[in-house]
Write an enzyme that holds these catalytic residues in place. Structure first.
Site, PDB file in Angstrom:
ATOM      1  N   CYS A 100       0.861  -1.184   0.000  1.00 42.95           N
ATOM      2  CA  CYS A 100       0.000   0.000   0.000  1.00 42.95           C
ATOM      3  C   CYS A 100       0.895   1.231   0.000  1.00 42.95           C
ATOM      4  O   CYS A 100       1.875   1.287   0.748  1.00 42.95           O
ATOM      5  CB  CYS A 100      -0.885  -0.026   1.241  1.00 42.95           C
ATOM      6  SG  CYS A 100      -1.999   1.383   1.364  1.00 42.95           S
ATOM      7  N   HIS A 142      -9.033  -4.065  -1.645  1.00 41.59           N
ATOM      8  CA  HIS A 142      -8.034  -3.262  -0.914  1.00 41.59           C
ATOM      9  C   HIS A 142      -8.394  -1.776  -0.977  1.00 41.59           C
ATOM     10  O   HIS A 142      -8.411  -1.088   0.048  1.00 41.59           O
ATOM     11  CB  HIS A 142      -6.651  -3.520  -1.527  1.00 41.59           C
ATOM     12  CG  HIS A 142      -5.556  -2.667  -0.959  1.00 41.59           C
ATOM     13  ND1 HIS A 142      -4.478  -3.193  -0.288  1.00 41.59           N
ATOM     14  CD2 HIS A 142      -5.366  -1.319  -0.971  1.00 41.59           C
ATOM     15  CE1 HIS A 142      -3.688  -2.199   0.116  1.00 41.59           C
ATOM     16  NE2 HIS A 142      -4.199  -1.052  -0.306  1.00 41.59           N
ATOM     17  N   GLU A 143      -8.699  -1.292  -2.191  1.00 45.32           N
ATOM     18  CA  GLU A 143      -8.976   0.143  -2.351  1.00 45.32           C
ATOM     19  C   GLU A 143     -10.255   0.541  -1.623  1.00 45.32           C
ATOM     20  O   GLU A 143     -10.311   1.599  -0.983  1.00 45.32           O
ATOM     21  CB  GLU A 143      -9.054   0.529  -3.825  1.00 45.32           C
ATOM     22  CG  GLU A 143      -7.756   0.358  -4.612  1.00 45.32           C
ATOM     23  CD  GLU A 143      -6.539   0.950  -3.912  1.00 45.32           C
ATOM     24  OE1 GLU A 143      -6.667   1.989  -3.226  1.00 45.32           O
ATOM     25  OE2 GLU A 143      -5.453   0.347  -4.034  1.00 45.32           O
ATOM     26  N   HIS A 146     -10.070   1.263   2.057  1.00 48.98           N
ATOM     27  CA  HIS A 146      -9.620   2.607   2.436  1.00 48.98           C
ATOM     28  C   HIS A 146     -10.807   3.531   2.703  1.00 48.98           C
ATOM     29  O   HIS A 146     -10.715   4.444   3.524  1.00 48.98           O
ATOM     30  CB  HIS A 146      -8.772   3.230   1.319  1.00 48.98           C
ATOM     31  CG  HIS A 146      -7.347   2.751   1.285  1.00 48.98           C
ATOM     32  ND1 HIS A 146      -6.449   3.028   2.284  1.00 48.98           N
ATOM     33  CD2 HIS A 146      -6.662   2.033   0.372  1.00 48.98           C
ATOM     34  CE1 HIS A 146      -5.263   2.502   1.979  1.00 48.98           C
ATOM     35  NE2 HIS A 146      -5.370   1.882   0.826  1.00 48.98           N
TER      36      HIS A 146
HETATM   37 NI    NI Z   1      -3.691   1.004  -0.080  1.00 51.04          NI
END
Ligand code: NI
Length: 173
Positions: A100, A142-143, A146
């Site tokens: 990341c 993953h995104e 966030h």
């Molecule tokens: Ni990330």
């Protein structure tokens, strides 16, 4: 062209739940998307979420095409995804290594759903609806984490599967 600073793990904005974008499209959204692309590409990232550049809105970008940080990864089309929704397709999980841009130099082995459907909008308001698997599904999960204030180390079941990329590459995982 605006390459902006990427916030690092520990910054409180990365722990916030981001706000949905309304309206779509807008000039402000276009500017945000430009900054996300420029910054992601300058750092050879596979994806970037708005909170990582200090904007707590539900916008992510991602693309994987001959990325030197992910030489073996399948390609993922360049995508702007606004107000995303993710739905797992089945219960199959798969653990693999992630990094990341908010945690430079580190990587960790994270379980993710193997197959997902994701929906949302492009920056100009066109609906997006895709069923994807594997690395593409991993990048999206993953995104979108966030946007809910989650970073991948919070998803690692065994903290021994977290460390410096240079050390872990040396072991040949
Ligand atoms: Ni990330």
């Amino acid at each position: 062209m605006a390459v902006v600073e990427v916030l690092r793990m520990g910054h409180p904005l990365l722990q916030q739940v981001a706000t949905p974008v309304d309206p779509i499209p807008s000039r402000k959204l276009d500017q945000l998307v430009t900054d996300l692309w420029d910054t992601m590409q300058a750092l050879d990232g596979a994806g970037l979420a708005a909170p990582q550049i200090g904007v707590s809105l539900r916008v992510v970008v991602f693309e994987v095409a001959d990325n030197p940080r992910y030489p073996d990864a399948e390609t993922v089309p360049p995508t702007v995804l606004v107000n995303p929704l993710i739905e797992p397709l089945g219960e199959a999980m798969e653990a693999d290594w992630e990094a990341c841009l908010s945690i430079p130099g580190m990587c960790g082995r994270v379980p993710r759903f193997r197959h997902i459907r994701y929906r949302g909008y492009s920056a100009n308001g066109q609906p997006i609806d895709r069923k994807v698997s594997g690395f593409h599904a991993r990048v999206v999960q993953h995104e979108c984490d966030h946007l809910d204030g989650l970073l991948y180390p919070q998803r690692i079941p065994e903290l021994r599967d977290f460390g410096f990329s240079e050390e872990i590459d040396a072991v040949g995982t």
